[in-house]
Write a protein that holds these residues in place. Structure first.
Motif, mmCIF file in Angstrom:
data_model
loop_
_atom_site.group_PDB
_atom_site.id
_atom_site.type_symbol
_atom_site.label_atom_id
_atom_site.label_comp_id
_atom_site.label_asym_id
_atom_site.label_seq_id
_atom_site.Cartn_x
_atom_site.Cartn_y
_atom_site.Cartn_z
ATOM 1 N N PRO A 103 -4.798 2.918 -4.001
ATOM 2 C CA PRO A 103 -3.757 3.071 -2.978
ATOM 3 C C PRO A 103 -3.342 4.538 -2.783
ATOM 4 O O PRO A 103 -2.646 4.859 -1.823
ATOM 5 C CB PRO A 103 -2.587 2.249 -3.526
ATOM 6 N N LYS A 125 2.214 2.281 -3.097
ATOM 7 C CA LYS A 125 1.133 2.677 -4.013
ATOM 8 C C LYS A 125 0.748 1.560 -4.980
ATOM 9 O O LYS A 125 0.390 1.791 -6.130
ATOM 10 C CB LYS A 125 1.496 3.951 -4.804
ATOM 11 N N LYS A 141 0.837 -1.204 0.000
ATOM 12 C CA LYS A 141 0.000 0.000 0.000
ATOM 13 C C LYS A 141 0.875 1.258 0.000
ATOM 14 O O LYS A 141 0.635 2.196 -0.757
ATOM 15 C CB LYS A 141 -0.915 -0.009 1.234
ATOM 16 N N ASN A 142 1.895 1.258 0.851
ATOM 17 C CA ASN A 142 2.791 2.416 0.923
ATOM 18 C C ASN A 142 3.575 2.607 -0.375
ATOM 19 O O ASN A 142 4.015 3.704 -0.684
ATOM 20 C CB ASN A 142 3.764 2.281 2.093
ATOM 21 N N ALA A 169 -1.885 -1.526 -4.897
ATOM 22 C CA ALA A 169 -2.983 -2.056 -4.087
ATOM 23 C C ALA A 169 -2.732 -3.523 -3.770
ATOM 24 O O ALA A 169 -2.428 -4.310 -4.669
ATOM 25 C CB ALA A 169 -4.304 -1.895 -4.839
ATOM 26 N N GLN A 225 -2.752 -3.065 -9.132
ATOM 27 C CA GLN A 225 -3.052 -3.925 -7.999
ATOM 28 C C GLN A 225 -2.290 -5.222 -8.168
ATOM 29 O O GLN A 225 -2.141 -5.719 -9.284
ATOM 30 C CB GLN A 225 -4.552 -4.237 -7.952
#
Lengths: 254, 166
Positions: free
Chosen positions: B129, B107, B104-105, B109, B162
């Motif tokens: 994200p 970016k 997530k960090n 998903a 993702q």
């Protein structure tokens, strides 16, 4: 364990995956939109990975040569892929319809093989099935986009490719020499059963579209590949595919 | 050095493997990715690490095998085998919570958790994200690597990727 029966089954699956993988890769740089370029390239990469894993079973458990030599250094007559995967990519509708028909068959095959009594194949099938699911989602999406939504022209093109390809797709299910052995030993439930499942699945997908399966006059028109008889398209494909590795053997340095 | 090796436990090796990242997703360690299926210290200088590939055709497997071997060798083991374990089929639920946070960090998903049934509908559930919105759509089930799909967020108007559920 019936070695010749298992070998024959794995070899045709690996050869199908390798050859369709190469055909898919031919859209690299040419697909009508960039997303499709990426999709066909990814599918190609998956298929060639599947071929590699299958050749690896033959190498590790049945004493065949290593995957690279299986892929690039065999003669045409030693391949067991079906004619259906050998055909040139044609126009995009043609490749999409082939992708749809082929991947539904592969998905069913791996679904059946998940329960195989031959453990290495059962393990691989569980893994590969999850990847082919994405190929199916892609194929089904486009069949619907161009066969149900789309335009009159897209419906007509898809229908015409389906008319041409459906009879040839039946060549995927050309029986091998060991159907009874494979069934008897619970290795694989056989091509007839596979074809039945496949037909049910593609019919379900096609029911969401305006496309109709054509009448088939000769269901054996695409047969021969499983016995080592191929179309005129396979030899040039093998030559092209193995050009780089063969030039290395001949002393080319990078 | 020998003494140090004697005191190393399997969990220490696992901790060290946190330093080895997926070359295609450099924030995610091989441990958080969930591909390490076993670590066995066979003798004071011999270790076997088992791993399972994410995708069968993943081109990064060889590189990860090499990186894992190198890292364990740094701990003082002379003979390190990194073997492919086919008895465990990787699935995206095996990514750790820490790994999901790292994705997530980055970016990217994280893949939605699933029960084995992947459908187009569930693929389309990606959460952006960048802004956290669920008002997104699937643009392509295939992305720049085998393990990623491409999406679009209607709220922050960004395309994002993702990691696919498999």
């Amino acid at each position: 364990m019936n070695a010749p029966a298992i070998k024959e089954l794995i070899l045709k699956m690996a050869d199908d995956a390798l050859i369709i993988g190469h055909r898919n890769s031919e859209w690299n740089g040419f697909a009508p939109i960039i997303e499709e370029d990426i999709a066909f390239a990814s599918i190609a990469q998956d298929k060639i990975g599947h071929a590699w894993a299958l050749y690896k079973i033959l190498h590790e458990h049945f004493g065949e040569t290593d995957p690279d030599r299986m892929a690039f250094f065999r003669e045409e007559k030693d391949f067991r892929c079906c004619h259906f995967v050998e055909l040139p990519i044609g126009e995009y509708d043609f490749s999409l319809v082939r992708h749809f028909l082929f991947d539904h068959a592969e998905y069913c095959r791996y679904e059946m093989l998940e329960h195989s009594s031959y453990e290495p194949l059962a393990q691989l099938a569980k893994k590969i099935k999850g990847e082919i699911k994405y190929h199916l989602l892609h194929a089904d999406t486009w069949i619907k986009k161009l066969g149900a939504q789309g335009s009159e022209e897209s419906h007509a093109r898809m229908q015409s490719s389906l008319n041409e390809l459906y009879p040839l797709a039946l060549g995927i299910f050309e029986p091998g020499n060991f159907e009874n052995e494979l069934m008897g030993e619970n290795i694989f439930a056989g091509e007839t059963e596979l074809q039945k499942q496949w037909l049910e699945n593609i019919t379900n997908s096609l029911n969401n579209t305006n496309l109709k399966l054509p009448e088939v006059k000769n269901p054996r028109i695409g047969f021969g590949g499983r016995k080592g008889f191929h179309t005129e398209y396979l030899r040039p494909l093998i030559t092209e595919m193995s050009e780089v590795i063969k030039s290395e053997e001949a002393g080319t340095e990078w | 050095m020998l003494e140090a090796v004697v005191n190393i436990l399997e969990q220490d090796i696992l901790a060290a493997l946190e330093d080895v990242k997926d070359p295609e997703i450099p924030v995610l360690s091989v441990v958080d990715l969930g591909i390490i299926t076993g670590v066995e210290i066979k003798s004071e200088n011999e270790v076997t690490v088992s791993m399972t590939p994410t995708f069968v055709g993943c081109p990064a497997i060889g590189m990860m095998q090499k990186d894992i071997r190198k890292r364990v060798e740094q701990m003082g083991f002379a003979k390190v085998d990194v073997v492919i374990d086919r008895s465990v089929a990787w699935n995206s639920n095996m990514i750790t919570d820490k790994g999901r946070e790292a994705l997530k960090n980055f970016k990217l998903a994280p893949p939605p958790k699933h029960d084995g049934n992947i459908s187009l509908e569930m693929l389309a559930l990606a959460k952006c994200p960048n802004c956290g919105s669920s008002n997104t759509s699937l643009r392509n089930p295939f992305g720049p690597t085998l393990c990623r799909s491409i999406h679009f967020c209607y709220d922050c108007k960004n395309a994002f990727e993702q990691m696919k559920p498999v």
